[in-house]
Design a protein around this motif. Sequence first.
Motif, PDB file in Angstrom:
ATOM      1  N   ILE A  87       0.948  -1.294   0.180  1.00 63.08           N
ATOM      2  CA  ILE A  87      -0.112   0.015   0.077  1.00 63.08           C
ATOM      3  C   ILE A  87       0.985   1.042   0.057  1.00 63.08           C
ATOM      4  O   ILE A  87       0.650   2.390  -0.750  1.00 63.08           O
ATOM      5  CB  ILE A  87      -0.943   0.047   1.191  1.00 63.08           C
ATOM      6  CG1 ILE A  87      -2.044  -1.140   1.251  1.00 63.08           C
ATOM      7  CG2 ILE A  87      -1.718   1.496   1.290  1.00 63.08           C
ATOM      8  CD1 ILE A  87      -2.894  -1.015   0.212  1.00 63.08           C
ATOM      9  N   THR A  88       1.835   0.979   0.825  1.00 62.83           N
ATOM     10  CA  THR A  88       2.935   2.172   1.053  1.00 62.83           C
ATOM     11  C   THR A  88       4.101   1.967   0.228  1.00 62.83           C
ATOM     12  O   THR A  88       4.579   0.935  -0.091  1.00 62.83           O
ATOM     13  CB  THR A  88       3.251   2.679   2.390  1.00 62.83           C
ATOM     14  OG1 THR A  88       3.849   1.600   2.873  1.00 62.83           O
ATOM     15  CG2 THR A  88       2.068   2.931   3.259  1.00 62.83           C
ATOM     16  N   SER A  89       4.713   3.248  -0.367  1.00 60.59           N
ATOM     17  CA  SER A  89       5.949   3.121  -1.043  1.00 60.59           C
ATOM     18  C   SER A  89       6.608   4.308  -1.025  1.00 60.59           C
ATOM     19  O   SER A  89       5.870   5.352  -1.191  1.00 60.59           O
ATOM     20  CB  SER A  89       5.853   2.639  -2.419  1.00 60.59           C
ATOM     21  OG  SER A  89       5.114   3.132  -3.316  1.00 60.59           O
ATOM     22  N   VAL A  90       8.003   4.434  -1.075  1.00 62.84           N
ATOM     23  CA  VAL A  90       8.619   5.731  -0.815  1.00 62.84           C
ATOM     24  C   VAL A  90       8.784   6.332  -2.218  1.00 62.84           C
ATOM     25  O   VAL A  90       8.869   5.755  -3.211  1.00 62.84           O
ATOM     26  CB  VAL A  90       9.966   5.515  -0.378  1.00 62.84           C
ATOM     27  CG1 VAL A  90      10.922   6.631  -0.677  1.00 62.84           C
ATOM     28  CG2 VAL A  90      10.114   5.067   0.995  1.00 62.84           C
ATOM     29  N   ARG A 142      13.350   1.790   4.784  1.00 60.22           N
ATOM     30  CA  ARG A 142      12.514   0.881   5.100  1.00 60.22           C
ATOM     31  C   ARG A 142      11.639   1.382   6.437  1.00 60.22           C
ATOM     32  O   ARG A 142      10.495   1.312   6.519  1.00 60.22           O
ATOM     33  CB  ARG A 142      13.094  -0.331   5.547  1.00 60.22           C
ATOM     34  CG  ARG A 142      13.768  -1.139   4.388  1.00 60.22           C
ATOM     35  CD  ARG A 142      13.168  -1.749   3.412  1.00 60.22           C
ATOM     36  NE  ARG A 142      12.505  -2.954   3.848  1.00 60.22           N
ATOM     37  CZ  ARG A 142      11.773  -3.817   2.899  1.00 60.22           C
ATOM     38  NH1 ARG A 142      11.829  -3.459   1.843  1.00 60.22           N
ATOM     39  NH2 ARG A 142      11.510  -4.910   3.435  1.00 60.22           N
ATOM     40  N   LEU A 143      12.161   2.084   7.240  1.00 58.64           N
ATOM     41  CA  LEU A 143      11.525   2.744   8.335  1.00 58.64           C
ATOM     42  C   LEU A 143      10.451   3.860   7.933  1.00 58.64           C
ATOM     43  O   LEU A 143       9.420   4.142   8.567  1.00 58.64           O
ATOM     44  CB  LEU A 143      12.862   3.345   9.431  1.00 58.64           C
ATOM     45  CG  LEU A 143      13.454   2.239  10.125  1.00 58.64           C
ATOM     46  CD1 LEU A 143      14.454   2.962  11.001  1.00 58.64           C
ATOM     47  CD2 LEU A 143      12.699   1.394  11.073  1.00 58.64           C
ATOM     48  N   LEU A 144      11.130   4.544   6.942  1.00 57.88           N
ATOM     49  CA  LEU A 144      10.075   5.635   6.401  1.00 57.88           C
ATOM     50  C   LEU A 144       8.568   4.899   6.014  1.00 57.88           C
ATOM     51  O   LEU A 144       7.723   5.376   6.249  1.00 57.88           O
ATOM     52  CB  LEU A 144      10.515   6.566   5.327  1.00 57.88           C
ATOM     53  CG  LEU A 144      10.001   7.175   4.562  1.00 57.88           C
ATOM     54  CD1 LEU A 144       9.471   8.621   5.527  1.00 57.88           C
ATOM     55  CD2 LEU A 144      10.475   7.972   3.425  1.00 57.88           C
ATOM     56  N   GLN A 164      14.592  -6.666   6.429  1.00 60.16           N
ATOM     57  CA  GLN A 164      15.397  -6.835   5.225  1.00 60.16           C
ATOM     58  C   GLN A 164      16.367  -5.622   5.153  1.00 60.16           C
ATOM     59  O   GLN A 164      15.669  -4.552   4.833  1.00 60.16           O
ATOM     60  CB  GLN A 164      14.619  -7.253   4.020  1.00 60.16           C
ATOM     61  CG  GLN A 164      15.526  -7.594   2.891  1.00 60.16           C
ATOM     62  CD  GLN A 164      14.667  -7.813   1.649  1.00 60.16           C
ATOM     63  OE1 GLN A 164      13.558  -8.646   2.029  1.00 60.16           O
ATOM     64  NE2 GLN A 164      14.950  -7.521   0.474  1.00 60.16           N
ATOM     65  N   GLY A 165      17.648  -5.829   5.048  1.00 63.82           N
ATOM     66  CA  GLY A 165      18.302  -4.706   4.662  1.00 63.82           C
ATOM     67  C   GLY A 165      18.670  -3.892   6.074  1.00 63.82           C
ATOM     68  O   GLY A 165      19.629  -2.943   5.925  1.00 63.82           O
TER      69      GLY A 165
END
Length: 239
Positions: A87-90, A142-144, A164-165
């Motif tokens: 749903i979310t992506s940077v 990832r945290l964002l 991951q990462g």
Amino acid sequence: MAAVIEAKGLTRHFGGLRAVDGVDFSLEHGEIHGLIGPNGAGKTTFVSLLSGRIPVQSGVITLNGEDITHLPAHLRVRKGVAYTFQITSVYPRLSVFDNVALAAQSRGAADVPAEVARALAQVGLTGLDLSIAGTLSYGHQRLLEVAMGLALRPSVLILDEPTQGLASGEIDGFKALIRSLVPQTTILLIEHNMDVVMDLADRITVLNFGQVLAVGTPDEIRRNRAVQDAYLGGDHAAG
């Protein structure tokens, strides 16, 4: 505990591949529930069915007793089901603030700057609000994405491979973050890092070949012979 999300007989096939094959599942209010299984076990397809990204071929999904089986993903978000990294992506060219603000605005937040500040503080990104998202380290991106999910104020947060990462120190911070979210938020955690799952989860569901192999506490899953044979054997045994 009452089930927030309940699935009965969920099925999704792709040609001859039975990606999800008659899965029953319950996510109980205020729990951290781990979802594990070998690569190709059907985990991503299953959570895509729960979040509405992929339509169900058969079976029923309820959210707090309401049938949401055929509800599209964006309406499930409005009802409180957020699936991070899907749903979310940077948005890499936008600032950290604007990324989180878009999520807050999408649910009609009255005070967007306050919502952004709250979400960034929860994930430990306070002070980075003016940074361009694409310049952040992979771990911070990832945290964002988690912050964007939290800005939706979800009752259920589905986290797909969130560590991951991340460096080991960041993983410790992530575990503290997840613990701070419950019981207000119910967590479904899809994760390959067995140490993270075993440390965080109240219950764990194991998928294998599109079917539920086992459900139980971390200790029960560790001791389950079928799970050991299918997934936790060898290098994973100590995890």
